[in-house]
Structures are given as C-alpha cells and as structure tokens.
Design a protein around this motif. Sequence first.
Motif, PDB file in Angstrom:
ATOM      1  N   LEU A 142      22.918  19.601 -28.670  1.00 37.18           N
ATOM      2  CA  LEU A 142      23.228  18.121 -29.084  1.00 37.18           C
ATOM      3  C   LEU A 142      23.949  18.024 -30.433  1.00 37.18           C
ATOM      4  O   LEU A 142      23.858  18.923 -31.242  1.00 37.18           O
ATOM      5  CB  LEU A 142      21.927  17.394 -29.246  1.00 37.18           C
ATOM      6  CG  LEU A 142      21.161  17.044 -28.190  1.00 37.18           C
ATOM      7  CD1 LEU A 142      19.784  16.473 -28.213  1.00 37.18           C
ATOM      8  CD2 LEU A 142      21.997  16.382 -26.959  1.00 37.18           C
ATOM      9  N   ARG A 143      24.957  16.865 -30.278  1.00 37.84           N
ATOM     10  CA  ARG A 143      25.736  16.670 -31.376  1.00 37.84           C
ATOM     11  C   ARG A 143      24.784  16.116 -32.785  1.00 37.84           C
ATOM     12  O   ARG A 143      23.440  15.916 -32.573  1.00 37.84           O
ATOM     13  CB  ARG A 143      26.410  15.167 -31.212  1.00 37.84           C
ATOM     14  CG  ARG A 143      27.814  15.184 -31.787  1.00 37.84           C
ATOM     15  CD  ARG A 143      28.303  13.757 -31.293  1.00 37.84           C
ATOM     16  NE  ARG A 143      28.956  13.925 -30.146  1.00 37.84           N
ATOM     17  CZ  ARG A 143      30.131  14.171 -29.955  1.00 37.84           C
ATOM     18  NH1 ARG A 143      30.834  14.488 -31.069  1.00 37.84           N
ATOM     19  NH2 ARG A 143      30.880  14.379 -28.767  1.00 37.84           N
ATOM     20  N   ARG A 144      25.421  16.350 -33.972  1.00 36.05           N
ATOM     21  CA  ARG A 144      24.443  16.381 -35.097  1.00 36.05           C
ATOM     22  C   ARG A 144      23.966  14.848 -35.127  1.00 36.05           C
ATOM     23  O   ARG A 144      24.842  13.880 -34.808  1.00 36.05           O
ATOM     24  CB  ARG A 144      25.049  16.583 -36.377  1.00 36.05           C
ATOM     25  CG  ARG A 144      24.445  17.206 -37.543  1.00 36.05           C
ATOM     26  CD  ARG A 144      25.195  18.426 -38.285  1.00 36.05           C
ATOM     27  NE  ARG A 144      26.522  17.572 -38.886  1.00 36.05           N
ATOM     28  CZ  ARG A 144      26.523  17.499 -40.085  1.00 36.05           C
ATOM     29  NH1 ARG A 144      25.755  17.176 -40.837  1.00 36.05           N
ATOM     30  NH2 ARG A 144      28.081  16.826 -40.555  1.00 36.05           N
ATOM     31  N   LEU A 149      15.019  12.755 -27.915  1.00 31.26           N
ATOM     32  CA  LEU A 149      14.944  11.285 -27.384  1.00 31.26           C
ATOM     33  C   LEU A 149      15.946  10.219 -27.195  1.00 31.26           C
ATOM     34  O   LEU A 149      15.973   9.824 -26.132  1.00 31.26           O
ATOM     35  CB  LEU A 149      13.620  10.875 -28.406  1.00 31.26           C
ATOM     36  CG  LEU A 149      12.914   9.476 -27.909  1.00 31.26           C
ATOM     37  CD1 LEU A 149      11.979   9.647 -26.907  1.00 31.26           C
ATOM     38  CD2 LEU A 149      12.126   8.739 -29.067  1.00 31.26           C
ATOM     39  N   HIS A 150      16.614  10.268 -28.328  1.00 30.25           N
ATOM     40  CA  HIS A 150      17.680   9.244 -28.391  1.00 30.25           C
ATOM     41  C   HIS A 150      18.680   9.832 -27.351  1.00 30.25           C
ATOM     42  O   HIS A 150      19.368   8.792 -26.853  1.00 30.25           O
ATOM     43  CB  HIS A 150      18.209   9.228 -29.753  1.00 30.25           C
ATOM     44  CG  HIS A 150      17.125   8.161 -30.541  1.00 30.25           C
ATOM     45  ND1 HIS A 150      16.124   8.987 -31.353  1.00 30.25           N
ATOM     46  CD2 HIS A 150      17.101   6.958 -30.835  1.00 30.25           C
ATOM     47  CE1 HIS A 150      15.513   7.776 -31.978  1.00 30.25           C
ATOM     48  NE2 HIS A 150      16.078   6.783 -31.646  1.00 30.25           N
ATOM     49  N   ALA A 151      19.011  11.070 -27.245  1.00 28.25           N
ATOM     50  CA  ALA A 151      19.838  11.434 -26.286  1.00 28.25           C
ATOM     51  C   ALA A 151      19.427  11.134 -24.676  1.00 28.25           C
ATOM     52  O   ALA A 151      20.327  10.530 -23.993  1.00 28.25           O
ATOM     53  CB  ALA A 151      20.118  13.146 -26.406  1.00 28.25           C
ATOM     54  N   ALA A 152      18.443  11.349 -24.428  1.00 29.82           N
ATOM     55  CA  ALA A 152      17.641  11.001 -23.105  1.00 29.82           C
ATOM     56  C   ALA A 152      17.781   9.558 -23.157  1.00 29.82           C
ATOM     57  O   ALA A 152      18.314   8.915 -21.838  1.00 29.82           O
ATOM     58  CB  ALA A 152      16.391  11.415 -22.886  1.00 29.82           C
ATOM     59  N   GLN A 153      17.491   8.592 -23.820  1.00 27.24           N
ATOM     60  CA  GLN A 153      17.716   7.349 -23.767  1.00 27.24           C
ATOM     61  C   GLN A 153      19.060   6.875 -23.437  1.00 27.24           C
ATOM     62  O   GLN A 153      19.435   5.837 -22.589  1.00 27.24           O
ATOM     63  CB  GLN A 153      17.221   6.305 -24.979  1.00 27.24           C
ATOM     64  CG  GLN A 153      17.201   4.882 -24.905  1.00 27.24           C
ATOM     65  CD  GLN A 153      16.269   4.419 -23.717  1.00 27.24           C
ATOM     66  OE1 GLN A 153      15.220   4.899 -23.790  1.00 27.24           O
ATOM     67  NE2 GLN A 153      16.867   3.637 -22.901  1.00 27.24           N
ATOM     68  N   GLY A 190      29.571  13.509 -24.161  1.00 31.62           N
ATOM     69  CA  GLY A 190      29.284  12.758 -25.562  1.00 31.62           C
ATOM     70  C   GLY A 190      28.325  13.203 -26.286  1.00 31.62           C
ATOM     71  O   GLY A 190      28.113  12.929 -27.533  1.00 31.62           O
ATOM     72  N   LEU A 191      27.226  13.718 -25.299  1.00 28.23           N
ATOM     73  CA  LEU A 191      25.838  13.983 -26.367  1.00 28.23           C
ATOM     74  C   LEU A 191      26.132  15.343 -27.121  1.00 28.23           C
ATOM     75  O   LEU A 191      25.239  15.450 -28.056  1.00 28.23           O
ATOM     76  CB  LEU A 191      24.876  14.309 -25.213  1.00 28.23           C
ATOM     77  CG  LEU A 191      24.334  12.894 -24.627  1.00 28.23           C
ATOM     78  CD1 LEU A 191      23.148  13.261 -23.619  1.00 28.23           C
ATOM     79  CD2 LEU A 191      23.500  12.038 -25.476  1.00 28.23           C
TER      80      LEU A 191
END
Lengths: 196, 196
Positions: A142-144, A149-153, A190-191
């Motif tokens: 994942l990007r810094r 959780l937020h990536a999955a959302q 983008g993630l």
Amino acid sequence: MTVPRRRTASEQVSVALLDAAETVLDRDGAAAVTVRAVAREAGVAPMGVYNRFSSKDGLLAALAIRAFDDLAAAIDVGPEGGPADRLHRACRGYRRFALSHPARYTLIFDVGSPAADPASPVTARGREVFAVLVDMVRGLTLRRGLDPLHAAQALWNGQHGAVTLELAGVVQTPDAAATFDQTIDVVIRGLQTPRA
Amino acid sequence: MTVPRRRTASEQVSVALLDAAETVLDRDGAAAVTVRAVAREAGVAPMGVYNRFSSKDGLLAALAIRAFDDLAAAIDVGPEGGPADRLHRACRGYRRFALSHPARYTLIFDVGSPAADPASPVTARGREVFAVLVDMVRGLTLRRGLDPLHAAQALWNGQHGAVTLELAGVVQTPDAAATFDQTIDVVIRGLQTPRA
C-alpha cells in the motif's frame, strides 16, 4: 449405513419460511417482506412466521444475514494467484452477486439497511465480510499513508458505485462489465506504491 | 431606469409548481410526487399541475433536470488550480450536493431514474453534466489504455459509491468525509501515469 445429520423439523420450518421470505424479497422488494406476505408465500398461518421472526424487521434481519453469507461465498476466491489478481476475482464475484440478486444487494447496502444499526447482528456479520476484503488488501504494497481498512473502503466504494450505477442503468460507457474491471484496476493501482 | 426581464406570469406559475414538487420530493421521496400531492402542496387545483406536467413522470422529469442543474452548479469549481486539485474540489461539491439533497440525488442516479431512458431529455442533460467531469479528467496525464470517458466513469463510480454508502450509514471507516477524500485521491492516482 450412515446418514448425514438431518435438520430438525423445527429447523426445516425456519429454512422454509426464510426461503419464502427471500422469494418475496427478490420478487417484490424489501418493503413487501411482511409477516403476512411471507406466511401467504409459505402457505402457513401468520402466527407461524410471527413465532420465529417476530416482525418485518426480524425477517429482514434474517434475510440480510443470509445475503451477507451469500456475498461472502461470492467473494471467496481461494488462495491462488497474487494479491491484485485475487482482488480482481473477488470483485467480479461481488458484481455477479449484486447483478444476480439486486433486491438482496439493496437490502444490505442501501438506505434502510439493517447493517446501519450498530446493535444489529447484521452489522456484525457485515463487518466480518468486509474483513475478508481488508485481509485481501493487506497483500498489496500500500501507498504511504494508507492502511488496509481505508484501502479496502476505497475499493468497496469503487465497486459499489460501479454496480449500483449499472443496476440503475445510468452508466455512461458502452460496456458495463469492462468498465467495472477498469474501475477495479484503477483503484488497485491507486492503492499501491507505484512501481519504479 | 432599466429593470431586468421578469418572468411571465405563466413562467412564475411553472416555477412555483416545481418548487412545490421539490418540497414533496425532499420531504417524502420520489414515489410521493404525484399530480395530486403537488397540487395540494402548491394550493392549486390538480388540473393546474396536470396542464403543465401531464403526469407524475412529467413532474419527475422536470425535477430531475433541475437536480442535474444543481449538480452542475455544485461541481463548477472555476479554472483555478491544477487538474487533480480541480477534480478534488469538484468531487467535494458533488458529495455536498448528494448529502444536502439525498432525495434529488437518488432520483437521478438510483433505480427508476428518468436518466435511464435514452429518449428522455433528462438523459441528455445528465450526459452534459457528465461531460464536465470528462473535460476535467482530460487535464490529467492518463495511464496508457485509459481514455477520458472511461477515466471519468471510474472516478464517478468511486464518488457515487462513497456517497451512497455514506447515505446508507454502512461505511466501515470512522470518518466518512476523510474517507471520501481518500477514495478520490486513490482513484485520481490510479488514473494517472505514475511519476518517476
């Protein structure tokens, strides 16, 4: 000769009533899932439905749990493949579930969902299914600044938007299936930390 | 002394009836927007509504066009700033519109939207508003294989998913506003060629 454990008579009745409720939901929408309508569909007295599910809300909660179970099965893609590939397959399963069962999908994710009530067991089940997506997202680099959780959302937002606009018939591109895949691809890229 | 052109009496009546219809929509939802209910709200005879809008569908079409006009105003961010920054501001305006007017938003983008009918003027107006987003996306350096139309649809999917899950109350992250911004950021990054 051994026989598999069979459902008790009482369990069989509950399943039969829930099947009838699901038939009403799929055919007429959540607003139509009343104790009376389900009893009529199942060919039993209303009291038989009332004794097991208490109310329309009880019926909808049981249907929503079942819908989350079905959704969990639809996004279960097994351990094969890399994380992005697994996510793509899970998202395609998610879309198939939504398009095959729009009333069930709407029940769990639209305004009025039992999953909006923090105290409902439906909400707990929904959180478990979301956790499957979170776990799959953990496989990505994942990007810094992004946590799983937020990536999955974010990924859920993309796929929910794509399937609901498709169900509404207002997508602006000619091929909704291809556009769905493209949206998932854009979000997954983008993630992640960009490759050098 | 000059005065600005004033609306004719007939135009004023049409606007007043549409205002009444919007009040019914915002308060009771699209299903409640009938010729009779709008007449009652406006304090006129049903024939007065019927003469201008013919039917419930005519009322909903006029309301949908007005909703698209409001949405266009909400995403109009002017020429200042770089393309990603302008898109972020436009998306925030989009979210504000959806959260402020959920019934209008649902009318144009949910199942049953007049914009699902290719022959409706609502669909033409919706396409014009979408074209604003497409034009903004043109400012990005898009990833190979992505054209502005599909890129704009992917961005729309992300923001529509975010606001509809927020309206339904089922978002899994604690801060819906921050999560919305993050989703838009993820999609915009995913649309673009990664920086070296």
